[in-house]
Design a protein around this motif. Sequence first.
Motif, PDB file in Angstrom:
ATOM      1  N   THR A  43      -0.291  -2.609  33.698  1.00  0.00           N
ATOM      2  CA  THR A  43      -0.732  -3.964  34.059  1.00  0.00           C
ATOM      3  C   THR A  43      -0.914  -4.813  32.803  1.00  0.00           C
ATOM      4  N   GLY A  44      -1.619  -4.295  31.817  1.00  0.00           N
ATOM      5  CA  GLY A  44      -1.847  -5.029  30.574  1.00  0.00           C
ATOM      6  C   GLY A  44      -0.570  -5.246  29.791  1.00  0.00           C
ATOM      7  N   LEU A  45       0.306  -4.248  29.771  1.00  0.00           N
ATOM      8  CA  LEU A  45       1.580  -4.392  29.068  1.00  0.00           C
ATOM      9  C   LEU A  45       2.419  -5.494  29.711  1.00  0.00           C
ATOM     10  N   GLN A  46       2.456  -5.533  31.041  1.00  0.00           N
ATOM     11  CA  GLN A  46       3.208  -6.567  31.740  1.00  0.00           C
ATOM     12  C   GLN A  46       2.612  -7.953  31.466  1.00  0.00           C
ATOM     13  N   LYS A  47       1.279  -8.049  31.428  1.00  0.00           N
ATOM     14  CA  LYS A  47       0.636  -9.335  31.133  1.00  0.00           C
ATOM     15  C   LYS A  47       1.005  -9.819  29.734  1.00  0.00           C
ATOM     16  N   CYS A  64       7.883   9.483  29.219  1.00  0.00           N
ATOM     17  CA  CYS A  64       7.866  10.787  28.550  1.00  0.00           C
ATOM     18  C   CYS A  64       7.076  11.772  29.404  1.00  0.00           C
ATOM     19  N   ASP A  65       7.588  12.987  29.525  1.00  0.00           N
ATOM     20  CA  ASP A  65       6.934  14.017  30.346  1.00  0.00           C
ATOM     21  C   ASP A  65       6.412  15.172  29.495  1.00  0.00           C
ATOM     22  N   GLN A  66       6.117  14.921  28.223  1.00  0.00           N
ATOM     23  CA  GLN A  66       5.688  16.004  27.337  1.00  0.00           C
ATOM     24  C   GLN A  66       4.187  16.256  27.353  1.00  0.00           C
ATOM     25  N   PHE A  67       3.433  15.459  28.071  1.00  0.00           N
ATOM     26  CA  PHE A  67       1.976  15.584  28.035  1.00  0.00           C
ATOM     27  C   PHE A  67       1.441  15.829  29.447  1.00  0.00           C
ATOM     28  N   GLY A  68       1.138  17.075  29.757  1.00  0.00           N
ATOM     29  CA  GLY A  68       0.542  17.418  31.039  1.00  0.00           C
ATOM     30  C   GLY A  68       1.429  17.163  32.245  1.00  0.00           C
ATOM     31  N   HIS A  69       2.745  17.131  32.054  1.00  0.00           N
ATOM     32  CA  HIS A  69       3.708  16.904  33.150  1.00  0.00           C
ATOM     33  C   HIS A  69       3.317  15.666  33.969  1.00  0.00           C
ATOM     34  N   GLN A  70       2.998  14.575  33.242  1.00  0.00           N
ATOM     35  CA  GLN A  70       2.515  13.352  33.879  1.00  0.00           C
ATOM     36  C   GLN A  70       3.620  12.330  34.160  1.00  0.00           C
ATOM     37  N   GLU A  71       4.863  12.702  33.881  1.00  0.00           N
ATOM     38  CA  GLU A  71       6.009  11.858  34.237  1.00  0.00           C
ATOM     39  C   GLU A  71       7.089  12.755  34.829  1.00  0.00           C
ATOM     40  N   PRO A  72       6.814  13.324  36.023  1.00  0.00           N
ATOM     41  CA  PRO A  72       7.731  14.314  36.596  1.00  0.00           C
ATOM     42  C   PRO A  72       8.982  13.734  37.233  1.00  0.00           C
ATOM     43  N   GLY A  73       8.993  12.465  37.567  1.00  0.00           N
ATOM     44  CA  GLY A  73      10.111  11.871  38.297  1.00  0.00           C
ATOM     45  C   GLY A  73      11.357  11.671  37.461  1.00  0.00           C
ATOM     46  N   ASP A  74      12.459  11.382  38.168  1.00  0.00           N
ATOM     47  CA  ASP A  74      13.689  11.017  37.476  1.00  0.00           C
ATOM     48  C   ASP A  74      13.670   9.507  37.214  1.00  0.00           C
ATOM     49  N   GLU A  75      14.714   9.010  36.573  1.00  0.00           N
ATOM     50  CA  GLU A  75      14.744   7.604  36.193  1.00  0.00           C
ATOM     51  C   GLU A  75      14.618   6.664  37.391  1.00  0.00           C
ATOM     52  N   ASN A  76      15.266   6.998  38.511  1.00  0.00           N
ATOM     53  CA  ASN A  76      15.161   6.142  39.694  1.00  0.00           C
ATOM     54  C   ASN A  76      13.739   6.089  40.220  1.00  0.00           C
ATOM     55  N   GLU A  77      13.081   7.235  40.272  1.00  0.00           N
ATOM     56  CA  GLU A  77      11.691   7.275  40.746  1.00  0.00           C
ATOM     57  C   GLU A  77      10.765   6.502  39.802  1.00  0.00           C
ATOM     58  N   ILE A  78      10.983   6.662  38.504  1.00  0.00           N
ATOM     59  CA  ILE A  78      10.169   5.959  37.514  1.00  0.00           C
ATOM     60  C   ILE A  78      10.366   4.452  37.637  1.00  0.00           C
ATOM     61  N   ALA A  79      11.626   4.011  37.719  1.00  0.00           N
ATOM     62  CA  ALA A  79      11.917   2.580  37.836  1.00  0.00           C
ATOM     63  C   ALA A  79      11.295   2.004  39.102  1.00  0.00           C
ATOM     64  N   ASN A  80      11.409   2.721  40.203  1.00  0.00           N
ATOM     65  CA  ASN A  80      10.832   2.267  41.464  1.00  0.00           C
ATOM     66  C   ASN A  80       9.307   2.174  41.360  1.00  0.00           C
ATOM     67  N   PHE A  81       8.687   3.187  40.791  1.00  0.00           N
ATOM     68  CA  PHE A  81       7.230   3.183  40.620  1.00  0.00           C
ATOM     69  C   PHE A  81       6.788   1.993  39.779  1.00  0.00           C
ATOM     70  N   CYS A  82       7.438   1.801  38.638  1.00  0.00           N
ATOM     71  CA  CYS A  82       7.039   0.724  37.723  1.00  0.00           C
ATOM     72  C   CYS A  82       7.211  -0.653  38.357  1.00  0.00           C
ATOM     73  N   SER A  83       8.301  -0.843  39.091  1.00  0.00           N
ATOM     74  CA  SER A  83       8.558  -2.167  39.660  1.00  0.00           C
ATOM     75  C   SER A  83       7.710  -2.446  40.904  1.00  0.00           C
ATOM     76  N   ILE A  85       4.751  -0.740  41.987  1.00  0.00           N
ATOM     77  CA  ILE A  85       3.295  -0.585  41.825  1.00  0.00           C
ATOM     78  C   ILE A  85       2.755  -1.542  40.763  1.00  0.00           C
ATOM     79  N   TYR A  86       3.455  -1.648  39.614  1.00  0.00           N
ATOM     80  CA  TYR A  86       2.944  -2.448  38.496  1.00  0.00           C
ATOM     81  C   TYR A  86       3.772  -3.706  38.216  1.00  0.00           C
ATOM     82  N   HIS A  87       4.816  -3.943  38.991  1.00  0.00           N
ATOM     83  CA  HIS A  87       5.643  -5.153  38.858  1.00  0.00           C
ATOM     84  C   HIS A  87       6.176  -5.332  37.438  1.00  0.00           C
ATOM     85  N   VAL A  88       6.563  -4.226  36.822  1.00  0.00           N
ATOM     86  CA  VAL A  88       7.075  -4.227  35.453  1.00  0.00           C
ATOM     87  C   VAL A  88       8.423  -4.929  35.403  1.00  0.00           C
TER      88      VAL A  88
END
Length: 169
Positions: A43-47, A64-83, A85-88
Amino acid sequence: MTTVYDFSARRIEGNEQSLADFRDQVLLVVNTASQCGQTPQYTGLQKLYKAYRRQGFSVLGFPCDQFGHQEPGDENEIANFCSTIYHVTFPMFAKIDVNGSKALPLYNWLKREAGGLLGGRIKWNFTKFLIGRDGNVIARYAPTQSPEKLTDKIEAALAIPAPSREAND
């Protein structure tokens, strides 16, 4: 001398992009994750992006998924989530490694330029690097540093004019 403009990375949509395309801009390079305690920083980054993009500022997001498996999705899932949920709308890149033998070369350079507390390693998701219009690292910020707290530093970097170029450059 190496600058951010000497690197390229694959966009989340799949195409390779030279970071020279961002020449003369102030950049905030951030390794992101969708299932992290810091995820609301989107949210802050988008602002910040919305407030300063017309002045020559961009946020570059690198999942990045190197920290606690906190980015498990593929690029399509990530892009969909960002756009959705957070309107990136700032540029997002394909999922990368920021540490280790498979780290994106850009991140190896960022860590050399601004080592941080772990001797050159990225500590966690949402580590931020502020890059000046000349393509050099100005500062590195911890994952807990909220994007909103960087406003003064971004404004100061935007106030510095882009370097002049030779006509044949």
